[in-house]
Design a protein around this motif. Sequence first.
Motif, short mmCIF file in Angstrom:
data_model
loop_
_atom_site.label_atom_id
_atom_site.label_comp_id
_atom_site.label_asym_id
_atom_site.label_seq_id
_atom_site.Cartn_x
_atom_site.Cartn_y
_atom_site.Cartn_z
N ASP A 71 6.15 -23.08 -13.74
CA ASP A 71 6.80 -21.91 -14.57
C ASP A 71 7.65 -21.27 -15.67
N GLN A 72 7.50 -20.31 -16.45
CA GLN A 72 9.38 -19.67 -17.15
C GLN A 72 9.74 -19.17 -15.77
N GLU A 110 9.53 -26.35 -22.56
CA GLU A 110 8.35 -25.10 -23.05
C GLU A 110 7.63 -25.54 -22.01
N PHE A 111 7.90 -24.02 -21.24
CA PHE A 111 6.49 -23.56 -20.01
C PHE A 111 5.49 -23.46 -20.61
N SER A 132 15.60 -21.02 -25.07
CA SER A 132 15.58 -21.10 -26.49
C SER A 132 16.41 -19.91 -27.13
N ASP A 139 12.90 -18.08 -21.83
CA ASP A 139 12.66 -20.09 -21.85
C ASP A 139 13.87 -20.54 -22.10
N ARG A 184 15.27 -25.51 -28.50
CA ARG A 184 14.67 -25.21 -27.59
C ARG A 184 14.06 -26.71 -26.59
#
Length: 240
Positions: A23-24, A103-104, A86, A84, A100
């Motif tokens: 997860d993030q 990407e969670f 990015s 995240d 980026r």
Amino acid sequence: MFGKLSVAVLGLMCSSAYAESIDQPALKAGDNWVYTVTVETGQQGFSRKEELVTVERVDSNDVLISTRQNGSNQPPIEAMMGRDWSRSRDINGKQEVVNRPFEFPLVQDKKWTVDYTEQHPNRLHTSETFHNDYVVTGWEDIQVPAGTFRAMKIEAQGQWTAVVAPTALVGAQALATPGAVTTVAQAQHTASRTASGSLYKAFWYVPAEKRFVKSIEEYYSSKGIRSERYTMELNSAKVS
């Protein structure tokens, strides 16, 4: 028999844990990382330094990150990033994501794309286009100055394209003749053309560190020759 069964179950549990999605990260003010940053330009350009990256503030969607050379008394460079990790910036008058790496949630074989075209990025190029295809390749052991980690590896293959602006070179040459000097002007025009090349990126993300422990970014010319390589390796981290 029981011992062998326990070992087998434990092995399955470990494999399952590494197969789970990531997860993030829950970033917090004060989280920081010290990286060794190596920059290689062409065949001979080379520099190395230590950078301290610190989370200064966490908002609902973004984080304020400061970056300074480790041990320096100079003011840090502060920049907004997505939670995240990015990064966005102005592209043709509109904020767009230009990087980026994650990407969670991250899970093996997940794919995503980042691409953008910028008009008139500098005086030499009419436009520049970058295209990146990312994929999560899976868990991998990685050794950096901070230690050995079990990390989720993400790779990106991509291309860049630049439309080179037309140029006009004007020069002058003095011609001496008996009793006079004459200046002759010369003009040389170069038409617009398109150049392209490739790029490669790799990131080793460790959930407990909330960030990558190593990253590599490489850029290649239209002739397939590496022009730049940026490498970051974790020295230490303080996360809560």
